[in-house]
Design a protein around this motif. Structure first.
Motif, short mmCIF file in Angstrom:
data_model
loop_
_atom_site.label_atom_id
_atom_site.label_comp_id
_atom_site.label_asym_id
_atom_site.label_seq_id
_atom_site.Cartn_x
_atom_site.Cartn_y
_atom_site.Cartn_z
N ASN A 38 -1.50 2.38 -9.40
CA ASN A 38 0.21 2.58 -9.73
C ASN A 38 0.88 4.08 -11.07
O ASN A 38 1.44 4.54 -10.67
CB ASN A 38 1.04 2.02 -10.35
CG ASN A 38 1.25 0.24 -9.71
OD1 ASN A 38 0.88 0.32 -8.68
ND2 ASN A 38 0.80 -1.07 -10.77
N ASN A 94 -3.53 -2.01 -5.20
CA ASN A 94 -2.52 -1.94 -4.31
C ASN A 94 -2.35 -2.13 -2.95
O ASN A 94 -3.56 -3.04 -3.07
CB ASN A 94 -1.79 -0.40 -4.21
CG ASN A 94 -2.59 0.21 -3.57
OD1 ASN A 94 -2.99 -0.03 -2.90
ND2 ASN A 94 -2.03 1.66 -3.98
N PHE A 102 6.62 -1.81 -10.63
CA PHE A 102 5.04 -1.54 -9.49
C PHE A 102 4.68 -2.94 -9.19
O PHE A 102 4.22 -4.22 -9.32
CB PHE A 102 4.47 -0.42 -10.07
CG PHE A 102 5.25 0.52 -10.23
CD1 PHE A 102 4.56 0.74 -9.68
CD2 PHE A 102 5.57 0.73 -11.69
CE1 PHE A 102 5.69 2.74 -9.78
CE2 PHE A 102 5.80 2.21 -11.33
CZ PHE A 102 5.68 2.99 -10.97
#
Length: 837
Positions: A717, A645, A671
């Protein structure tokens, strides 16, 4: 030397220097002048013997005594010493050489110069009546004296008592005070050679023949008595001589004390099994053996069914009429048929030696019930009465028992054959180490933790042992059997005495034993195992009997991978944006290699992309690492690749788009996943996770049973909150393990050649999850059937006794007893279908 002070020593050194100068100047005379008679030589000092001394002096003097006597003689008044003979041209004018002096007194000696320090003002020697300051004693005596003084100081300082625990004591001959005093001044005629003295440079030698008394070692061991709080030190003065040039003999292991605790083995470990295979070759022989037993049990079912049909045929009109007109012959024929059926099931008699064991078999209940029915049939044939229905019930019990044996051997053969397949089989490792379980589960589980985790093994042991190790009714079947036998004998004798009919007494005893062998007891273990094997063998899994299911059911947590709950078809790619001018095709291939090596749920996405071009091959990934809540990283093609991320990119100083980009992706239900290589963000993926209904249903069943799911995760995620939200689980039933917990789990479940496991499975974690649920249901079904049996048996026995003793001649009929057995069989199957594994 303790006779001189510091100042006196300095003056003495001046005299020695002046004497040395005179000797150097008068080298011609010194070469002819002999040393004084009273001067000590090196031999005298080192050996203690004067070779030039007379016999009288040698016998009575030692070197120190002779030195003291000469010093005392030199202290008497004497003439002034003249100057030594020298060359008149070089000698000082105030000194003259006296030629009348003897050769031994030609020059001033050291004793003459020490004279002012050894006499008082009156000229008397101060050393005549004084004892010497020290004696020539050996190092051994000095050390012994110092050790005794040290022990005395320790004893006075710390208030402790020393005990000599030596097994041998060295006896030292006592010396009278007079003799001791003379020994310090007088030397023996033949002076002994001292092995170790203050001046002897020779090292002492201890021979093996001298014994342990020649050596000594002090060992301080604090000992506190239970009755006395005073500390005591044990001092051992015995040592063993060691030859360091040779190999030291190994010390034998200490003996186990009689009062030391001895750990007892568990009941499962001491359970004897003759057919427990240890390798695949032995497993094949065991499978053949149990396949033969399964065939024999099937034949028993077939012929027992024929015997049951033969007895049931007497309900036909023409046979029932003959039975009414000739009860003796008809009852004798029916009894003979039941006896033949019992001989067909002769393996029932093998249960007799185990009747008093906690692992007693249900065969003993059936055996005693059938024997009681045969006795009742014989008594009825002799008295001319008919008990046909009771004999049919006995044959029905034998049929049910043989069918139960067939199901047992069938499930056992199916479980064993799973290990003979070529596909790899994973065992179930049960982790109960507190440090490992806490690292894996943390504080998500209260109390003790038992974690079930998959483990790769080439061969699983103890499958037969788990299948044969059974304790019916929680080990209380022995009590039920003995109580039923005692109650049947007492009730039969009492009813025969009241009714004055032996047949009625035998009938009541047989009825009570028949209730003790109800169908729920026969199928409480074999039926759940048979259903579980039939269901799990189709998936390549197995559970080794009820003992294996109970062992698995004790686990309150199990390990899964996030790739197991999110298979390939549940993770989809909706959009991808290129963030730099790098070769994104090659970067996606590298990302596929890293995700595949880490077993990430994102691996199928990259795999589908790379499969479009077969010219690319996945490179090797090295130094892989998962940072919790951030993503994964690894060394691929001489560069570091990041998949995660926004946080992992910012943590490593990689520039990414504004955070509003992530917000838009999240609001759409996707995501964001970043890919960076070479310090640059290369691509941004929009990924969606969907839930498989079958997997969700299995997770719901597992969590409702009280199991906690521990996930091995490498996807940033996937969090605890996200999994609970997607699958609708309680927040305390899911936990993602930390990297330390994952490493601990990997260490505990390392691949092994052989392992003992109650179960095994093939495929992914979903089969493992289904296996854990089946194990719990096997145990639940067994408990349900056991409780139903106990309740039904107690109610049936009380009803039978009440109806029998409420009035003479009111004993229940065999048809009512048969109906009761049939209803219990139907209800047991209904309960089984309700909790079917």
């Amino acid at each position: 030397m303790g006779l001189f002070s510091k100042k006196e020593n300095s003056e003495l050194f001046v005299l020695l220097e002046s004497d040395q100068k005179n000797t150097e100047n008068d080298h011609t005379v010194a070469s002819t002048v002999l040393p004084p008679k009273h001067a000590l030589t090196v031999e005298e000092v080192t050996t203690g013997i004067r070779p030039n001394a007379s016999a009288d002096s040698t016998e009575n003097d030692n070197p120190l005594a002779a030195l003291q006597r000469r010093m005392a003689a030199a202290a008497a008044p004497a003439k002034q010493a003249g100057s030594s003979q020298s060359n008149p041209e070089t000698a000082p004018p105030e000194k003259t050489v006296s030629t009348n002096r003897p050769a031994s007194a030609q020059r001033e000696t050291l004793l003459d110069r020490c004279k002012p320090y050894t006499t008082d003002s009156s000229g008397r020697s101060v050393l005549e009546d004084e004892k010497p300051a020290y004696t020539l004693e050996s190092f051994q005596e000095i050390f012994q004296r110092d050790s005794e003084e040290t022990l005395q100081k320790l004893q006075e300082k710390y208030g402790i008592v020393f005990e000599d625990t030596s097994s041998q004591e060295t006896v030292v001959p006592s010396v009278a005070p007079e003799e001791k005093e003379n020994s310090e001044t007088e030397a023996p005629t033949d002076p002994p050679i001292v092995e170790l003295s203050d001046f002897d440079p020779i090292q002492p030698t201890v021979s093996a023949s001298d014994g342990l008394s020649q050596t000594a070692t002090i060992r301080f061991t604090p000992v506190r008595s239970e009755t006395n709080s005073e500390d005591r030190l044990q001092v051992s003065t015995q040592t063993r001589p060691l030859d360091l040039t040779r190999e030291i003999t190994s010390v034998s292991s200490p003996k186990v004390l009689a009062d030391s605790p001895v750990l007892s083995k568990s009941e499962f470990e001491t359970f004897p099994v003759n057919d427990n295979p240890a390798n695949p070759t032995e497993l094949k022989e065991v499978v053949r053996k149990y396949a033969l037993k399964r065939r024999n049990s099937f034949l028993q079912v077939l012929f027992s069914g024929l015997f049951f049909v033969a007895l049931a045929a007497f309900y036909l009109p023409f046979l029932s009429g003959w039975l009414l007109h000739a009860p003796k012959a008809g009852t004798a024929v029916c009894t003979a048929i039941l006896t033949g059926d019992l001989l067909l099931n002769a393996d029932l008699f093998f249960s007799l030696p185990k009747i008093f064991n906690r692992r007693s078999s249900t065969d003993s209940n059936v055996l005693f019930a059938v024997l009681a029915m045969i006795i009742c049939g014989i008594a009825a044939a002799l008295s001319g009465e008919s008990v046909h229905t009771l004999l049919v019930l006995g044959s029905f019990l034998l049929l049910l028992r043989s069918f139960s044996q067939f199901m047992h051997y069938n499930s056992l053969c199916g479980n064993l054959r799973q290990q003979l397949k070529a596909q790899p089989l994973k065992a179930i490792a049960l982790i109960d180490d507190p440090s490992a379980t806490y690292s894996m589960a943390g504080d998500s589980i209260e109390g003790s933790v038992l974690v079930a985790a998959p483990q790769s093994a080439n061969f699983i042991e103890d499958s037969v042992k788990y299948s044969q190790f059974s304790k019916h009714l929680l080990g209380k079947l022995r009590t039920v059997t003995l109580v039923s036998i005692g109650l049947a004998v007492l009730a039969g004798i009492a009813y025969a005495a009241i009714s004055h009919r032996i047949v009625d007494g035998c009938y009541l005893a047989a009825a009570i034993l028949c209730i003790a062998a109800m169908p729920p007891l026969l199928f409480s273990e074999s039926l759940p195992n048979y259903a579980c094997a039939a269901h799990m063998n189709k998936k390549g899994s197995f559970i080794s009997g009820l003992a294996g299911a109970e062992r698995l059911e004790q686990a309150n947590a199990f390990v899964l991978s996030t790739q197991d709950i999110f298979p390939a078809h549940t993770v989809t790619l909706h959009d991808m944006k290129i963030l730099s001018d790098n070769n994104y095709d090659r970067i996606l291939v590298r990302a596929a290699a890293l995700a595949e090596a880490m077993k990430s749920p994102l691996a199928p996405i990259f795999k589908r992309i790379t499969d479009t071009n077969i010219s690319y091959k996945l490179p090797d990934a090295d130094s892989m690492k998962y940072e919790k809540g951030l993503g994964i990283s690894g060394w691929v093609d001489e560069g570091i690749l990041f998949i995660g991320n926004r946080k992992i990119m910012e943590a490593h100083g990689i520039a990414v788009p504004p955070i509003e980009t992530d917000y838009r992706i999240l609001e759409s239900g996707f995501f964001p996943v970043y890919i960076a290589y070479g310090g640059k963000a290369c691509a941004l993926l929009s990924v969606q996770y969907s839930v498989d209904p079958e997997i969700s249903a299995l997770l719901h069943r597992a969590t409702r049973m009280g199991l906690t799911v521990l996930f091995r995760n490498c996807d940033a995620n996937l969090t605890d909150e996200m999994l609970c939200d997607y699958f609708g689980l309680y927040e305390d039933s899911v936990r993602i393990m930390s990297p330390a917990g994952v490493n601990m789990c990997r260490m505990q479940t390392a691949k092994t050649e052989h392992c003992s496991s109650p179960a095994g499975f093939r495929g992914g974690g979903i089969n493992f999850l289904a296996l854990m649920i089946s194990a719990s249901r096997v145990k639940a079904t067994n408990r349900l059937l056991s409780v139903f049996y106990i309740v039904a048996a107690c109610l049936g026995a009380m009803m039978l006794l009440y109806l029998s003793f409420s009035g003479v001649g009111s004993i229940p009929s065999a048809e009512l007893l048969f109906l009761f057995e049939g209803i219990s069989l139907v209800l047991s199957f209904a309960l089984f279908l309700w909790k079917k594994p």
